[in-house]
Design an enzyme around this catalytic site. Structure first.
Site, PDB file in Angstrom:
ATOM      1  N   SER A   9       0.835  -1.207   0.000  1.00 41.52           N
ATOM      2  CA  SER A   9       0.000   0.000   0.000  1.00 41.52           C
ATOM      3  C   SER A   9       0.866   1.252   0.000  1.00 41.52           C
ATOM      4  CB  SER A   9      -0.893   0.003   1.240  1.00 41.52           C
ATOM      5  OG  SER A   9      -1.507   1.263   1.394  1.00 41.52           O
TER       6      SER A   9
ATOM      7  N   LYS B 266      -7.362  -0.764  -9.997  1.00 38.62           N
ATOM      8  CA  LYS B 266      -8.021  -1.493  -8.907  1.00 38.62           C
ATOM      9  C   LYS B 266      -9.293  -0.762  -8.494  1.00 38.62           C
ATOM     10  CE  LYS B 266      -7.210  -2.931  -4.098  1.00 38.62           C
ATOM     11  NZ  LYS B 266      -7.881  -1.920  -3.258  1.00 38.62           N
TER      12      LYS B 266
END
Ligand SMILES: Cc1cc2nc3c(=O)[nH]c(=O)nc-3n(C[C@H](O)[C@H](O)[C@H](O)COP(=O)(O)O)c2cc1C
Ligand SMILES: CCCCC(=O)C(=O)O
Length: 364
Positions: A105, A229
């Site tokens: 992330s 995404k």
């Protein structure tokens, strides 16, 4: 039977500060999308094939040139040091040991270069992808991309489901809005627009002004493959193909953005149809067993990713906890593959999937 993800969840819940537990566990709004992600898998069944002579099996897949021992990747989740003091370093070592791809992330509490180094210390060819929130200032996005490239990341996963941040009722009730002192989103340190010296950490911006033009610009500035995404609409999937994007992740952000979003496994078939084999399609959201993995693959996903199960493993037992969860997914998927009469992921085809209560006359 060993049920590592459920055990890890129980342990994590007992060990974590309840405010942090709720940050990891919670979703947006009334948590309908969060609940439905898991429930939708339970509404689907697999019709096993028999007597197919599949004496040996191989669970490995290749994704954009990176080999993974299993079609289960680590989804990008923020703030691992809230779950365990070793944070993303433990996750990276565990993912490398399990032979799968870690999607790190951008909101990690460890800098991307340290994450890739930790992964490679376990397995030199370990693959780490970088999840990116495109920032409104191109020079900031550019600096983040350079960091990911220099760290040796092999793909960029651009999250496109967050034009604004989801409203998380649990966090609002607890007043949880910031990391505690001593923790920071380390990738956001020392970027253009902040004073040099590493003290200033830029907040991560979510922008509703982002468009396909930003994706095009990104692709022009990096040789890395770019995945999007958070795509749920088939028209967006078609557009992504036309724009030359390299892959899609069907995701509703683990039920943390639009609460009315469909369960991801229900959105998957239309995306797969729209893409028609031109791109790899990944899925995340609610994947909790090897059977869930098999269903997603049968419906056309190339691989899945798991978010919370990895966080629970990390909170429960650090590197070892994450490794246990990932190894459990591999063996549980291998079991499901075998029971379906398959020898490799490609043997899982759409004809194996039926709705519960919907077969033939519906007699069962
Ligand atoms: C605590 C938490 C933090 C997350 N942080 C990010 C993030 O920083 N970037 C991102 O693109 N997705 C993030 N996600 C979404 C995950 O990548 C993924 O879509 C989701 O967790 C999959 O659902 P699952 O948790 O049911 O497996 C986060 C999810 C959770 C639960
Ligand atoms: C700016 C941090 C974003 C983390 C995130 O995406 C999530 O909590 O779902």
């Amino acid at each position: 039977m060993n049920r590592a993800p459920d055990d890890a969840h129980r342990h994590a819940r007992a060990l974590l500060d309840p405010v942090h537990y709720d940050y990891f566990a919670g979703g947006a709004g009334r948590e309908v999308a969060l609940d439905e992600n898991e429930r939708a898998f339970r509404r689907l069944a697999l019709l096993p094939r028999v007597l197919r002579g599949a004496a040996s099996r191989d669970t490995a897949v290749t994704l954009l040139g990176d080999r993974s021992r299993m079609p289960v990747l680590v989804a990008p989740t923020a703030f691992h040091r809230l779950a365990h003091p070793e944070g993303e370093l433990a996750t990276a070592r565990a993912a490398a040991a399990a032979g799968t791809v870690l999607i790190a992330s951008m909101a990690a509490t460890t800098a991307i270069g340290e994450i890739t180094a930790a992964a490679r210390s376990v397995r030199p060819e370990a693959a780490v992808w970088f999840q990116l929130y495109l920032q409104p200032e191109p020079e900031v996005t550019g600096a983040l991309v350079r960091r990911a490239e220099e760290a040796g990341c092999t793909a960029l996963v651009v999250t496109v489901d967050s034009p604004v941040r989801g409203r998380h009722g649990r966090d609002e009730r607890h007043g949880f809005h910031d990391l505690p002192p001593g923790l920071a989103a380390e990738n956001m340190r020392d970027l253009p627009g902040t004073a040099p010296g590493g003290a200033a950490v830029r907040p991560i911006a979510m922008s509703s002004a982002l468009s396909w033009e930003h994706v095009r610009r990104l692709r022009a500035t990096t040789p890395l493959p770019v995945l999007l995404k958070g795509v749920l609409h088939p028209e967006d999937a078609r557009r992504a193909v036309a724009e030359g994007v390299d892959g899609l992740v069907v995701s509703n952000h683990g039920g943390r953005q639009l609460d009315a979003a469909p369960a991801t496994v229900e959105a998957l078939p239309r995306i797969v149809e729209a893409v028609a084999g031109r791109l790899p399609v990944l899925l995340d959201g609610g994947v909790r067993t090897g059977c869930d993995v098999a269903v997603a693959l049968a419906l056309g996903a190339t691989a899945v990713a798991v978010g919370r199960p990895v966080v629970w493993g990390l909170a429960a037992d650090g590197e070892r906890g994450v490794r246990d969860v990932l190894e459990w997914f591999r063996s549980d998927f291998d079991q499901a593959l075998a029971l379906c009469g398959g020898a490799r992921p490609a043997d899982l085809t759409a004809d194996l999937v039926v709705r519960r209560g919907g077969v033939g006359s519906g007699a069962w």
